[in-house]
Design a protein around this motif. Structure first.
Motif, PDB file in Angstrom:
ATOM      1  N   GLU A 284       0.835  -1.196   0.000  1.00 48.42           N
ATOM      2  CA  GLU A 284       0.000   0.000   0.000  1.00 48.42           C
ATOM      3  C   GLU A 284       0.878   1.258   0.000  1.00 48.42           C
ATOM      4  N   ASN A 285       0.294   2.324  -0.494  1.00 45.44           N
ATOM      5  CA  ASN A 285       1.028   3.577  -0.692  1.00 45.44           C
ATOM      6  C   ASN A 285       1.018   4.412   0.579  1.00 45.44           C
ATOM      7  N   VAL A 286       1.787   3.985   1.585  1.00 45.05           N
ATOM      8  CA  VAL A 286       1.866   4.725   2.845  1.00 45.05           C
ATOM      9  C   VAL A 286       3.275   5.283   3.012  1.00 45.05           C
ATOM     10  N   GLY A 287       3.379   6.436   3.668  1.00 40.12           N
ATOM     11  CA  GLY A 287       4.677   7.027   3.939  1.00 40.12           C
ATOM     12  C   GLY A 287       5.406   7.444   2.673  1.00 40.12           C
ATOM     13  N   THR A 288       6.709   7.524   2.789  1.00 41.37           N
ATOM     14  CA  THR A 288       7.575   7.893   1.655  1.00 41.37           C
ATOM     15  C   THR A 288       8.538   6.752   1.389  1.00 41.37           C
ATOM     16  N   ALA A 289       8.601   6.312   0.147  1.00 36.86           N
ATOM     17  CA  ALA A 289       9.530   5.256  -0.261  1.00 36.86           C
ATOM     18  C   ALA A 289      10.743   5.895  -0.941  1.00 36.86           C
ATOM     19  N   PHE A 290      11.915   5.511  -0.481  1.00 39.89           N
ATOM     20  CA  PHE A 290      13.170   5.969  -1.072  1.00 39.89           C
ATOM     21  C   PHE A 290      13.796   4.772  -1.783  1.00 39.89           C
ATOM     22  N   LEU A 291      13.979   4.895  -3.081  1.00 42.38           N
ATOM     23  CA  LEU A 291      14.453   3.766  -3.864  1.00 42.38           C
ATOM     24  C   LEU A 291      15.967   3.760  -3.953  1.00 42.38           C
ATOM     25  N   GLY A 292      16.535   2.567  -3.831  1.00 45.76           N
ATOM     26  CA  GLY A 292      17.980   2.407  -3.898  1.00 45.76           C
ATOM     27  C   GLY A 292      18.537   2.861  -5.228  1.00 45.76           C
ATOM     28  N   ARG A 293      19.729   3.455  -5.180  1.00 49.57           N
ATOM     29  CA  ARG A 293      20.346   4.006  -6.385  1.00 49.57           C
ATOM     30  C   ARG A 293      21.236   2.954  -7.028  1.00 49.57           C
ATOM     31  N   GLY A 294      20.923   2.600  -8.276  1.00 51.86           N
ATOM     32  CA  GLY A 294      21.769   1.671  -9.015  1.00 51.86           C
ATOM     33  C   GLY A 294      21.660   0.259  -8.482  1.00 51.86           C
ATOM     34  N   LYS A 295      22.638  -0.568  -8.845  1.00 53.61           N
ATOM     35  CA  LYS A 295      22.660  -1.959  -8.424  1.00 53.61           C
ATOM     36  C   LYS A 295      23.037  -2.056  -6.950  1.00 53.61           C
ATOM     37  N   PHE A 296      22.490  -3.086  -6.311  1.00 48.95           N
ATOM     38  CA  PHE A 296      22.831  -3.327  -4.908  1.00 48.95           C
ATOM     39  C   PHE A 296      24.311  -3.671  -4.808  1.00 48.95           C
ATOM     40  N   MET A 297      25.017  -2.967  -3.948  1.00 46.20           N
ATOM     41  CA  MET A 297      26.471  -3.092  -3.851  1.00 46.20           C
ATOM     42  C   MET A 297      26.857  -4.218  -2.894  1.00 46.20           C
ATOM     43  N   PRO A 298      27.886  -5.004  -3.236  1.00 47.40           N
ATOM     44  CA  PRO A 298      28.343  -6.036  -2.298  1.00 47.40           C
ATOM     45  C   PRO A 298      28.692  -5.438  -0.956  1.00 47.40           C
ATOM     46  N   ALA A 299      28.545  -6.253   0.098  1.00 43.65           N
ATOM     47  CA  ALA A 299      28.689  -5.744   1.458  1.00 43.65           C
ATOM     48  C   ALA A 299      30.054  -5.138   1.713  1.00 43.65           C
TER      49      ALA A 299
END
Length: 404
Positions: A284-299
């Protein structure tokens, strides 16, 4: 109403890291509210039933301790703050454990300091403990270990650090540096998120999300999604702290920026809604979603580039900058023009242009003394003078992270 973006965030996450602010857990008298903890436990149970893992990063120990000790206001000196935290933490974890027992499992307490993320062996111990707790079906409840923190609890800690998995090319990590304090649990939650695979960080506060202006202004509008981070977002918030805790919206945005910079997704929402986690789980569309930038980086690259404070810097020429940025090359001694700071083998070092602009970070193959003897020289020249050259590169590409 379901949102395709939100649905994807929830479905793709393997672990929900849920940061819960002090005010979310408190009633109108600033005492811990057992009904709020019970509601959180109900939702966590449903999340787990759908095959997700949950970690809670929970504030509230000092506020709970103040009530138990009969304190009318938050102490201003470290010993009394730590006493309140020690007293309140036992009460806090007890309420969580009682709430989870109703669903057939237990709460597990982890109290951490920033040094637990700096030191590689301690970091691995934390990560391994979390995974083992998941095996046993426990819900980890994480808080800062205020009773042993050496800095003032209200004093910000600029950038907490952590170690990670074995690093490539046998680059070793040196011991920890000074400081053991996080600025607040928002920063701790961002770092806990970095410990885990496929996480979704959920920050629960007492506001609906990020607004484009003062949320008390009826003309301000809730920002639903932030697809590309922009530092101008900081202009949307003030610098005030929350009434019961140590953080504010500026702190939350700082933590969110760190998370999205390494490809993690974050949702900021109102924890006073006793169904907010279920709404997030259902897309559901609650709050604010911040989307990750680019590919997920290795730990381990997240640790190099976005978690640990550099111990020094290499100032490079334009040719070296182009080789790194445009051609994906390592940093060679010939491209280094100046060395600043004192560092050991395996420590994180900034890579900067002549005008001081930092564009990359990496793990140095040499300590600062040895690096001074190599800069500006070709490999053949170094071998002729010294008879040996353990590494051709000052920083190998595999141990280098671009910041943009």
């Amino acid at each position: 109403m379901n949102n395709p973006i939100r649905k994807e965030l929830a479905e793709s996450a393997r672990t929900f890291v849920i940061k819960i602010g002090t005010n979310v857990l408190s009633d109108e008298k600033q005492a811990l509210d057992p009904s709020r903890i019970a509601a959180l436990a109900e939702q966590v149970n449903e999340i787990r039933a759908r095959g997700k893992r949950c970690v809670l990063v929970s504030s509230g120990s000092i506020g709970a301790g103040m009530r138990l000790l009969g304190l009318k206001e938050r102490p201003k000196d470290l010993p009394h703050l730590q006493a309140a935290a020690a007293t309140g933490q036992a009460h806090l974890i007890g309420l969580y454990d009682q709430a989870f027992q109703k669903h057939g499992y237990r709460a597990a307490q982890l109290l951490l300091t920033a040094n637990d993320f700096r030191n590689r062996s301690r970091y691995l111990n934390v990560r391994n403990t979390l995974h083992t707790l998941f095996e046993y079906g426990c819900v980890p409840i994480i808080n800062e270990n205020d009773t042993v923190s050496v800095n003032e609890i209200a004093t910000p800690f600029p950038t907490a650090m952590r170690s990670d998995i074995e690093l490539p090319h046998s680059v070793r990590q040196t011991p920890t540096h000074a400081g053991t304090k996080f600025s607040d649990n928002d920063q701790l939650a961002a770092m806990v998120t970095n410990l885990l695979d496929a996480p979704l960080l959920i920050i629960l506060s007492v506001i609906e999300g990020l607004f484009d202006g003062d949320p008390r202004d009826q003309n301000s509008k809730l920002i639903s999604n932030v697809e590309d981070w922009d530092d101008n977002l900081f202009n949307c918030v003030g610098s005030s702290r929350s009434s019961g805790g140590t953080g504010g919206m500026h702190s939350k945005l700082t933590a969110i920026k760190k998370a999205v910079s390494v490809g993690e997704n974050v949702i900021l929402a109102n924890g006073e809604d006793n169904h907010v986690l279920m709404k997030i789980l259902n897309g559901e569309n609650v709050g604010t979603a911040f989307l990750g930038r680019g590919k997920f980086m290795p730990a381990w690259k997240r640790w190099i580039g976005f978690t640990i404070n550099p111990r020094g810097s290499f100032v490079v020429d334009d040719g070296a900058r182009r080789a790194i940025v445009e051609a994906g090359k390592s940093l060679l001694p010939i491209g280094v023009r100046e060395i600043r700071g004192v560092f050991d083998v395996g420590e994180v070092v900034s890579i900067k242009t002549a005008d001081g602009a930092e564009f990359a970070r990496g793990l140095s193959n040499y300590n600062s003394d040895h690096a001074h003897q190599l800069i500006g020289q070709r490999s053949e020249e170094i071998r002729t003078k010294t008879g040996t050259l353990p590494f051709l590169e000052v920083i190998h590409r595999d141990n280098l992270v671009m910041l943009d």
